[in-house]
Design a protein around this motif. Structure first.
Motif, mmCIF file in Angstrom:
data_model
loop_
_atom_site.group_PDB
_atom_site.id
_atom_site.type_symbol
_atom_site.label_atom_id
_atom_site.label_comp_id
_atom_site.label_asym_id
_atom_site.label_seq_id
_atom_site.Cartn_x
_atom_site.Cartn_y
_atom_site.Cartn_z
ATOM 1 N N SER A 267 -0.506 -5.641 -5.402
ATOM 2 C CA SER A 267 -1.294 -6.639 -4.668
ATOM 3 C C SER A 267 -2.779 -6.473 -4.962
ATOM 4 C CB SER A 267 -1.044 -6.501 -3.168
ATOM 5 O OG SER A 267 -1.890 -7.368 -2.441
ATOM 6 N N PRO A 268 -3.491 -7.586 -5.208
ATOM 7 C CA PRO A 268 -4.933 -7.505 -5.436
ATOM 8 C C PRO A 268 -5.730 -7.294 -4.152
ATOM 9 C CG PRO A 268 -4.228 -9.782 -5.490
ATOM 10 C CD PRO A 268 -2.976 -8.958 -5.352
ATOM 11 N N LYS A 269 -5.048 -7.381 -2.999
ATOM 12 C CA LYS A 269 -5.745 -7.250 -1.718
ATOM 13 C C LYS A 269 -5.019 -6.244 -0.844
ATOM 14 C CE LYS A 269 -7.186 -9.861 2.392
ATOM 15 N NZ LYS A 269 -7.159 -11.168 3.074
ATOM 16 N N GLY A 270 -5.779 -5.336 -0.240
ATOM 17 C CA GLY A 270 -5.201 -4.342 0.653
ATOM 18 C C GLY A 270 -5.221 -4.790 2.097
ATOM 19 N N GLU A 271 -4.371 -4.152 2.898
ATOM 20 C CA GLU A 271 -4.305 -4.427 4.329
ATOM 21 C C GLU A 271 -4.433 -3.111 5.091
ATOM 22 O OE1 GLU A 271 -0.756 -6.501 5.225
ATOM 23 O OE2 GLU A 271 -1.275 -8.284 4.054
ATOM 24 N N GLU A 272 -5.150 -3.166 6.213
ATOM 25 C CA GLU A 272 -5.360 -1.959 7.002
ATOM 26 C C GLU A 272 -4.146 -1.671 7.865
ATOM 27 O OE1 GLU A 272 -8.515 -0.047 10.248
ATOM 28 O OE2 GLU A 272 -8.916 -1.994 9.295
ATOM 29 N N GLU A 273 -3.646 -0.442 7.762
ATOM 30 C CA GLU A 273 -2.527 0.008 8.575
ATOM 31 C C GLU A 273 -2.834 1.406 9.093
ATOM 32 O OE1 GLU A 273 1.212 -0.195 6.632
ATOM 33 O OE2 GLU A 273 1.078 -2.340 6.172
ATOM 34 N N ASN A 274 -2.895 1.538 10.404
ATOM 35 C CA ASN A 274 -3.168 2.831 11.048
ATOM 36 C C ASN A 274 -4.446 3.478 10.512
ATOM 37 O OD1 ASN A 274 -0.733 2.607 12.519
ATOM 38 N ND2 ASN A 274 0.411 3.463 10.797
ATOM 39 N N GLY A 275 -5.460 2.664 10.292
ATOM 40 C CA GLY A 275 -6.750 3.174 9.858
ATOM 41 C C GLY A 275 -6.882 3.415 8.374
ATOM 42 N N ALA A 276 -5.839 3.142 7.596
ATOM 43 C CA ALA A 276 -5.886 3.339 6.135
ATOM 44 C C ALA A 276 -5.594 2.014 5.443
ATOM 45 C CB ALA A 276 -4.885 4.401 5.702
ATOM 46 N N ILE A 277 -6.190 1.824 4.275
ATOM 47 C CA ILE A 277 -5.971 0.603 3.499
ATOM 48 C C ILE A 277 -4.756 0.805 2.599
ATOM 49 C CG2 ILE A 277 -6.961 -1.036 1.870
ATOM 50 C CD1 ILE A 277 -8.297 -0.991 4.598
ATOM 51 N N GLN A 278 -3.776 -0.085 2.740
ATOM 52 C CA GLN A 278 -2.534 -0.010 1.967
ATOM 53 C C GLN A 278 -2.410 -1.247 1.083
ATOM 54 O OE1 GLN A 278 -0.220 2.626 2.277
ATOM 55 N NE2 GLN A 278 -1.755 3.616 3.580
ATOM 56 N N PHE A 279 -1.906 -1.029 -0.139
ATOM 57 C CA PHE A 279 -1.680 -2.122 -1.081
ATOM 58 C C PHE A 279 -0.182 -2.288 -1.311
ATOM 59 C CE2 PHE A 279 -6.041 -1.039 -1.786
ATOM 60 C CZ PHE A 279 -6.652 -2.203 -2.228
ATOM 61 N N GLU A 280 0.271 -3.537 -1.271
ATOM 62 C CA GLU A 280 1.685 -3.810 -1.484
ATOM 63 C C GLU A 280 2.029 -3.699 -2.966
ATOM 64 O OE1 GLU A 280 5.017 -7.242 -0.378
ATOM 65 O OE2 GLU A 280 2.932 -7.813 -0.729
ATOM 66 N N ILE A 281 3.173 -3.093 -3.245
ATOM 67 C CA ILE A 281 3.676 -3.022 -4.614
ATOM 68 C C ILE A 281 5.136 -3.484 -4.622
ATOM 69 C CG2 ILE A 281 2.141 -1.129 -5.259
ATOM 70 C CD1 ILE A 281 4.573 0.741 -5.058
ATOM 71 N N LYS A 282 5.572 -3.979 -5.771
ATOM 72 C CA LYS A 282 6.969 -4.378 -5.954
ATOM 73 C C LYS A 282 7.456 -3.836 -7.291
ATOM 74 C CE LYS A 282 6.612 -8.617 -3.202
ATOM 75 N NZ LYS A 282 6.767 -10.089 -3.185
ATOM 76 N N ALA A 283 8.709 -3.378 -7.283
ATOM 77 C CA ALA A 283 9.285 -2.808 -8.499
ATOM 78 C C ALA A 283 10.708 -3.306 -8.660
ATOM 79 C CB ALA A 283 9.272 -1.282 -8.442
ATOM 80 N N ASN A 284 11.066 -3.649 -9.885
ATOM 81 C CA ASN A 284 12.417 -4.110 -10.188
ATOM 82 C C ASN A 284 13.354 -2.913 -10.248
ATOM 83 O OD1 ASN A 284 14.480 -6.007 -11.167
ATOM 84 N ND2 ASN A 284 14.285 -4.884 -13.087
ATOM 85 N N VAL A 285 14.429 -2.955 -9.454
ATOM 86 C CA VAL A 285 15.398 -1.859 -9.414
ATOM 87 C C VAL A 285 16.429 -2.091 -10.522
ATOM 88 C CG1 VAL A 285 17.086 -0.624 -8.028
ATOM 89 C CG2 VAL A 285 15.071 -1.617 -6.943
ATOM 90 N N ASN A 286 16.550 -1.105 -11.410
ATOM 91 C CA ASN A 286 17.488 -1.209 -12.529
ATOM 92 C C ASN A 286 18.844 -0.671 -12.099
ATOM 93 O OD1 ASN A 286 15.305 -2.092 -14.207
ATOM 94 N ND2 ASN A 286 14.686 0.051 -14.443
ATOM 95 N N LEU A 287 19.701 -1.572 -11.636
ATOM 96 C CA LEU A 287 21.024 -1.168 -11.173
ATOM 97 C C LEU A 287 21.978 -0.990 -12.343
ATOM 98 C CD1 LEU A 287 21.528 -3.510 -8.069
ATOM 99 C CD2 LEU A 287 20.915 -1.094 -8.076
ATOM 100 N N LYS A 288 22.763 0.076 -12.273
ATOM 101 C CA LYS A 288 23.798 0.293 -13.271
ATOM 102 C C LYS A 288 25.028 -0.527 -12.894
ATOM 103 C CE LYS A 288 22.233 5.035 -14.101
ATOM 104 N NZ LYS A 288 22.602 6.466 -14.043
#
Length: 376
Positions: A267-288
């Motif tokens: 994510s290009p923009k962070g969000e404040e959670e419990n006093g800390a700035i968090q950035f959302e990430i997404k990852a493709n899960v490679n299922l067997k």
């Protein structure tokens, strides 16, 4: 006669013996205390460098969710008459999920019935005029133009009757006679996938999606073969990661198994959670093949920032620092050490890579061995 003469000698002997005994005890005590006061030399544990893999990583927390998850909503308001699926079923696009029984609005129903009645009256009048004009046209009493106007009025009145009846059927049943297969009372799947949830039951009232309401969800569908990790990473680590990095997922509900994933979104923009700035990430899960993950599992993602395989390393606790230089103490003789500066590399927080300064055969000064411990 001799006993009285020997008595003073015996008393003198025991008196001297007592003083000697006290002196021995006193000197023994002093010797014991002196020996006890002498500090024993410190003994240090012997440590050797190791060949290992150094992996520097950061951890992101989140959950595993389907990439494509949709909520199916009705196109008409009414009551659930039948349900054809349940959670866990696999469906194809277009499969019927449920059937809605329409409860018509009485105002609209009354207006539709009145429209049908009015259309039939107009049709009967147009039919009489058309029949009369047809006979007169056959006898060539009226012009073709008058005949065509009568036929056009007749055809329009007939079409209006059909439209009014279809409108009445839509209000009553949600389907017309000419479109039995395209009725909007049948709720169909919009994607291929698995039914995750059916929040309604037979008999529940549902409303269609409109400008003022999202509508009632009939079922939630998702493609369970296309899963992603949706998580958060701290602002102190987000600058170290980039799209395309490999991720190792650990799912709490699935023990002793790791899942590979590939980072595809930050994510290009962070969000404040419990006093800390968090950035959302997404990852493709490679299922067997034959692997299955349920939606919503919580997971931790280990993101590999850097890696060194089969390198010389020592525990970080053995390193000491002199200004900006790092050094270790190498054993030259038993329990005797010399300072040796080293060049360090990658660290994983436990072990640190040693590029130069020592070899794997060197013995290093470890932690102090306490008396009574297993290593003493």
């Amino acid at each position: 006669m001799d006993e009285p003469q020997n008595l003073p000698k015996m008393k003198k002997f025991f008196k001297i013996f007592g003083f000697v005994l006290l002196g021995v005890i006193f000197l023994g005590t002093l010797g014991f205390l002196y020996q006890k006061s002498q500090a024993k030399p410190d003994v240090f544990k012997d440590e050797t460098p190791l060949i290992t893999n150094i992996i520097q990583k950061t951890v992101a927390t989140g959950s595993v969710v389907p990439r494509k998850e949709v909520e199916v909503k009705p196109q008409v308001s009414g009551i659930i008459q039948d349900l054809y699926v349940q959670a866990g079923d696999t469906v194809k696009e277009g499969d019927v999920l449920a059937k809605v029984k329409i409860i018509p609005d009485m105002v609209n129903l009354n207006a539709a019935e009145a429209r049908v009645t009015k259309a039939k009256i107009s049709f009967e009048d147009a039919k009489l005029d058309y029949d009369r004009q047809s006979k007169l046209f056959e006898k060539q009493v009226v012009s073709r133009e008058d005949y065509q106007k009568a036929k056009l009025t007749y055809d329009g009145a007939q079409a209006e009757v059909e439209a009014a009846e279809n409108n009445l059927d839509l209000i009553r049943k949600g389907v017309t006679k000419t479109s039995q297969k395209t009725t909007n009372t049948l709720i169909r799947a919009t994607i291929d996938g698995m039914v995750l949830d059916v929040p309604v039951k037979v008999g529940n009232s549902v409303i269609q999606s409109n400008t003022f309401n999202d509508g009632t969800t009939i079922a939630t569908l998702a493609d369970m073969n296309d899963m992603i990790f949706d998580g958060k990473v701290d602002e102190t680590e987000v600058g170290k990661i980039k799209e395309g990095m490999n991720i190792e997922l650990t799912i709490g509900a699935i023990e002793h198994e790791k899942f590979d994933a590939t980072l595809e979104y930050i994510s290009p923009k962070g969000e404040e959670e419990n006093g800390a700035i968090q950035f959302e990430i997404k990852a493709n899960v490679n299922l067997k093949k034959d692997q299955f993950i349920r939606a919503g599992y919580s997971a931790n993602a280990d993101i590999v920032l850097a890696r060194r395989d089969s390198v010389l390393a020592v525990p970080e606790g053995l390193l000491q620092f002199d200004n900006d230089s790092a050094y270790v103490e190498v054993e030259t003789q038993p329990q005797q050490y010399e300072k040796r500066y080293v060049e360090t590399g990658l660290s994983d927080g436990i072990n640190i890579e040693i590029k130069d300064g020592i070899t794997k055969d060197d013995h290093l000064k470890g932690p102090k061995v306490e008396p009574g411990s297993k290593d003493s």
